[in-house]
Motif scaffolding. Structure first.
Motif, PDB file in Angstrom:
ATOM      1  N   ALA A  22       0.827  -1.210   0.000  1.00 12.38           N
ATOM      2  CA  ALA A  22       0.000   0.000   0.000  1.00 12.38           C
ATOM      3  C   ALA A  22       0.860   1.258   0.000  1.00 12.38           C
ATOM      4  N   GLN A  23       1.942   1.236   0.789  1.00  7.59           N
ATOM      5  CA  GLN A  23       2.813   2.404   0.867  1.00  7.59           C
ATOM      6  C   GLN A  23       3.502   2.662  -0.471  1.00  7.59           C
TER       7      GLN A  23
ATOM      8  N   ARG B  77      -6.939   6.352   1.025  1.00  4.79           N
ATOM      9  CA  ARG B  77      -8.053   7.194   0.585  1.00  4.79           C
ATOM     10  C   ARG B  77      -7.623   8.655   0.474  1.00  4.79           C
ATOM     11  N   ARG B  78      -6.975   9.124   1.532  1.00  7.14           N
ATOM     12  CA  ARG B  78      -6.577  10.532   1.532  1.00  7.14           C
ATOM     13  C   ARG B  78      -5.554  10.823   0.440  1.00  7.14           C
ATOM     14  N   SER B  79      -4.629   9.900   0.225  1.00  5.59           N
ATOM     15  CA  SER B  79      -3.608  10.102  -0.802  1.00  5.59           C
ATOM     16  C   SER B  79      -4.231  10.144  -2.192  1.00  5.59           C
ATOM     17  N   LEU B  80      -5.178   9.245  -2.468  1.00  7.95           N
ATOM     18  CA  LEU B  80      -5.805   9.226  -3.785  1.00  7.95           C
ATOM     19  C   LEU B  80      -6.629  10.498  -4.022  1.00  7.95           C
ATOM     20  N   VAL B  81      -7.363  10.955  -2.993  1.00 10.95           N
ATOM     21  CA  VAL B  81      -8.154  12.174  -3.146  1.00 10.95           C
ATOM     22  C   VAL B  81      -7.246  13.383  -3.377  1.00 10.95           C
ATOM     23  N   GLN B  82      -6.155  13.474  -2.624  1.00 10.87           N
ATOM     24  CA  GLN B  82      -5.232  14.601  -2.780  1.00 10.87           C
ATOM     25  C   GLN B  82      -4.597  14.615  -4.162  1.00 10.87           C
TER      26      GLN B  82
ATOM     27  N   SER C  28     -11.568  14.766   9.052  1.00  9.20           N
ATOM     28  CA  SER C  28     -10.568  15.592   8.366  1.00  9.20           C
ATOM     29  C   SER C  28     -10.677  15.442   6.853  1.00  9.20           C
ATOM     30  N   LEU C  29     -10.841  14.196   6.360  1.00 15.77           N
ATOM     31  CA  LEU C  29     -10.973  13.989   4.919  1.00 15.77           C
ATOM     32  C   LEU C  29     -12.286  14.564   4.412  1.00 15.77           C
ATOM     33  N   ARG C  30     -13.336  14.438   5.207  1.00 11.81           N
ATOM     34  CA  ARG C  30     -14.625  14.996   4.810  1.00 11.81           C
ATOM     35  C   ARG C  30     -14.546  16.520   4.703  1.00 11.81           C
ATOM     36  N   GLY C  31     -13.870  17.143   5.663  1.00 10.36           N
ATOM     37  CA  GLY C  31     -13.684  18.592   5.594  1.00 10.36           C
ATOM     38  C   GLY C  31     -12.848  19.011   4.401  1.00 10.36           C
TER      39      GLY C  31
END
Length: 768
Positions: free
Chosen positions: A51-52, A95-100, A131-134
């Motif tokens: 994953a990393q 999730r956060r990495s893909l969204v960013q 945090s991701l939702r915000g």
């Protein structure tokens, strides 16, 4: 440079080199691209493996994707598919990495805003991380704001509004659960309305920031008012009612206002400078404007109510929800529905007659939140409401609220509610009931007396014939003696024949055409060019029943607005030709004066003249804005000529209309009332012992104890000042009048000698 630097473990260095020279390092990039595809296939089968490393590869390709657009054409769609289809199996970091990285591709303009938003909107209800939702929410709002910064991006707005409509509509077929009872307890977490809730919240935020202010935005939230989930419905209702409860969710809450008094105190102590004074004045002005904006935000959302599409159907649906699901909603939620329905009925002058039958069961003095219910009742009434539907309501109010068995506050609230209903529809009052209510003006209670006098004054103005002769007052009696009678229900003093002030716009446009030198033929050609695309089906007009096409060459006689002026000009030209051929300047001035004489009409003639501009031209919003400016100018000129207070009030209302977003906001503000209007002036209740003690204790918080601080400031142990310290500050006149000073003056020679010897002895002992 060795190729070892370009190994997989050193992706940041390779990223830097590719950005400098993409063509030279294309082979290394393709190697990493193939490696990414193989890792992605493994990752889809087992998301926990590598994953990393997968996140590092995605970040690397996102950074250099603009250098190789052909090779990475499918990369954004792969990331979007992975987020939408496998979101539940991904780790929070992934999730956060893909969204960013997806947002980075939008910032680099690799993908469009629509592609990004189509991925982010479905993620909002799925995301559990705050945090991701915000971050997603802030990204959506900032992207739409940036797209509409200079001009409205209608293509993006239509696409986003369609997505929001879909998010709200997907849950509309579910069963209405309500916010109380067994159905709410038995309802599972399957349909909790998260998707629709996020659609409503984002739409409200875009409206509040001024990014969207059209009717489609209002339609999205209007659809949310009928959602089966109570919290979605409540959020939509609060939008129209102007409540501030939902503003806590805002991503940019207003900062706390600075303490102006503290800054002023600091300014008095510190060094005085002009720049400091200027900064303080600027800060005070900013704080004042912010406080004013906060106060204005509490009012109802008038523009949104005015932009409702088909308000009659909207009001009827709200009433159906109230009537059909009365047992499933709590009282607070039903009051929200009543308030919105009443404001829509009052603002658009709708007739939902079943609402008055429904609300009668709540008209009891012991009903919880009865002031809010009375406000909803009064706001729903207007001059088009049938009096037959309101007479039972007024009678019920009088029976329940106005009788000796209730308190004075209840009587005052009942009379005030009846007054507000009758102010909007005076024919709903019965003559016998009015006489009984007016008798309460002799009450000893201030609130009841004020309410009864207000009702009496109202009927002196609107229908004094219903009052007894001794209660009518001087002006009303004089009016009845002259024969003035109120108009019955459904009648109007004068029919609407024209748009107010349209003659001013017609004269202004005519003057502009004369200045530009536009001939009548050119004007007709412009009209034809303006109508191109509108009369596509006009070829078949001859086949219609009894209609005959008129040739465009004869249309000059149909221009009513210009024909009279043109006839006057032709007559004057004829007269000028008949005169002797003198072209002196004096004669020309005389002609100009003759020309100007008839055109300068009085205000009464202008008001009486009916314009035909509305029948010959489609008025645009710019025309209406110009019309408002011309009305303001005409009113100000009338005041300069010495007009009365009526012209000043008219000018003030026109200027306030010009400042407001919609000219109907002021009328709506007068239509809506608050609970204080119903309750009236209230006498403050006497506090009991516990309340007085609590108030005393609250006043002592953060305050030092009373008492002098002399002699205690620089001491370790607290103590009072000594007599020697007190004597230093003793006034001279008190010292002269003291016994010690008087005793020294009256001392004998023998006493002085003894004191001197004793002093010498003490001095000797002190030296030894």
């Amino acid at each position: 440079m060795g190729r070892g630097v370009l190994l997989t473990s050193n992706l940041p260095q390779l990223q830097n080199l590719i950005k400098r020279d993409p063509a030279a390092y294309k082979e290394e990039f393709l190697q990493q691209w193939n490696h990414y595809n193989s890792i992605r296939q493994i990752f889809q089968i087992n998301p926990d493996e590598n994953a990393q490393h997968f996140r590092e590869l995605v970040s690397f390709i996102a950074q250099v994707s603009q250098c190789y657009p052909k090779e990475t054409a499918d990369f954004p769609s792969q990331i979007s598919t992975l987020l939408l289809e496998s979101y539940g199996t991904l780790s929070p970091d992934t999730r956060r990495s893909l969204v960013q990285n997806l947002v980075m591709l939008r910032n680099k303009e690799v993908i469009t805003s629509i592609t990004l938003l189509q991925t982010l909107f479905p993620l909002l209800p799925k995301t559990t991380s705050s945090s991701l939702r915000g971050f997603i929410r802030k990204t959506i709002l900032s992207d739409i704001r940036t797209a509409n910064l200079r001009t409205k991006n209608h293509k993006l707005n239509r696409a986003v509004q369609a997505m929001l409509f879909g998010m709200v509509e997907r849950g509309m077929d579910a069963e209405v659960v309500g916010d109380k009872g067994k159905l709410k307890a038995a309802a599972g977490p399957g349909n909790n309305g998260e998707e629709a809730m996020w659609a409503v919240v984002l739409t409200k935020e875009l409206w509040r920031k001024g990014i969207w202010n059209d009717a489609k935005t209002v339609s999205i939230i209007a659809l949310g008012c009928f959602h089966p989930v109570a919290k979605v419905q409540s959020a939509s209702l609060h939008f129209f009612l102007g409540s501030d409860e939902e503003k806590e969710d805002s991503d940019d809450e207003e900062e706390d206002l600075p303490n102006v008094k503290a800054l002023q105190h600091r300014r008095e102590i510190n060094k005085k400078t002009r720049s400091g004074d200027k900064k303080l004045r600027k800060l005070e002005k900013a704080v004042k404007s912010k406080k004013k904006k906060r106060a204005e935000n509490v009012t109802a959302n008038f523009p949104a109510i005015q932009l409702l599409n088909d308000p009659q159907t909207f009001g009827e649906k709200l009433y159906d929800i109230l009537n059909k699901y009365d047992k499933r909603y709590s009282l607070d939620h039903k009051i929200l529905l009543m308030q919105l329905l009443s404001r829509v009925m009052g603002g658009h002058k709708l007739c939902v007659l079943g609402f008055y039958t429904y609300i009668m069961k709540y008209l009891t003095y012991h009903q919880l939140r009865i002031p809010a219910i009375l406000v909803a009742l009064a706001q729903s009434v207007h001059d088009f409401t049938p009096p037959d539907a309101l007479t039972p309501v007024v009678r019920k109010l009088a029976q329940e609220f106005v009788h000796p068995g209730v308190g004075s506050e209840v009587i005052a609230a009942g009379i005030n509610a009846i007054r507000e209903v009758c102010r909007r529809q005076p024919w709903s009052m019965e003559e016998d009931l009015l006489g009984d209510l007016i008798e309460y003006r002799k009450s000893r209670d201030k609130a009841v007396t004020a309410a009864a006098r207000g009702l009496l004054q109202l009927f002196r103005e609107v229908n004094p014939g219903m009052l007894k002769r001794r209660e009518r007052g001087k002006e009303a009696s004089m009016g009845i003696a002259k024969g003035s009678q109120p108009l019955p229900f459904g009648h109007s003093a004068q029919a609407a024949v024209d748009i107010e002030g349209l003659v001013l716009l017609e004269d202004h446009l005519k003057k502009l055409r004369e200045e530009d030198g536009v001939a009548s033929g050119d004007e007709e050609e412009d009209d034809k060019a303006a109508w191109e695309g509108w009369d596509v089906e006009s070829d078949s007009d001859e086949s219609s029943d009894g209609w005959i096409n008129v040739d465009s060459d004869s249309d000059g006689d149909l221009e009513v607005s210009d024909s009279e002026d043109e006839d006057d000009k032709r007559k004057k030209k004829g007269k000028n030709k008949a005169k002797a051929g003198d072209d002196d300047d004096d004669e020309e001035d005389g002609k100009d004066a003759e020309d100007d004489g008839p055109t300068q009409e009085t205000a009464e003639e202008v008001a009486q003249r009916i314009s035909s501009l509305a029948t010959t031209k489609i008025l645009t919003p710019a025309d209406f804005a110009l019309l408002n400016d011309l009305r303001v100018k005409a009113a100000s000129e009338a005041i300069e000529r010495g007009a009365g207070s009526g012209a000043k009030r008219k000018l003030a209302s026109l200027e306030s209309q010009k400042k407001s977003l919609l000219s109907s906001d002021i009328a709506l503000a007068d239509t809506f009332i608050s609970e204080d209007d119903i309750l009236g002036p209230r006498k403050k209740a006497k506090a009991d012992y516990a309340e007085r003690i609590a108030s005393i204790e609250k006043g002592r918080e953060g305050r030092e104890k009373y008492g002098s601080l002399k002699g205690k400031k620089n001491k370790a142990a607290p103590s009072s000042s000594t007599n020697r310290e007190k004597a230093r500050n003793k006034p001279l006149m008190m010292i002269i009048a003291s016994g010690a000073v008087k005793g020294k003056k009256k001392a004998s020679l023998r006493q002085k000698q003894r004191k001197l010897r004793a002093h010498i002895e003490r001095a000797k002992k002190a030296h030894h």
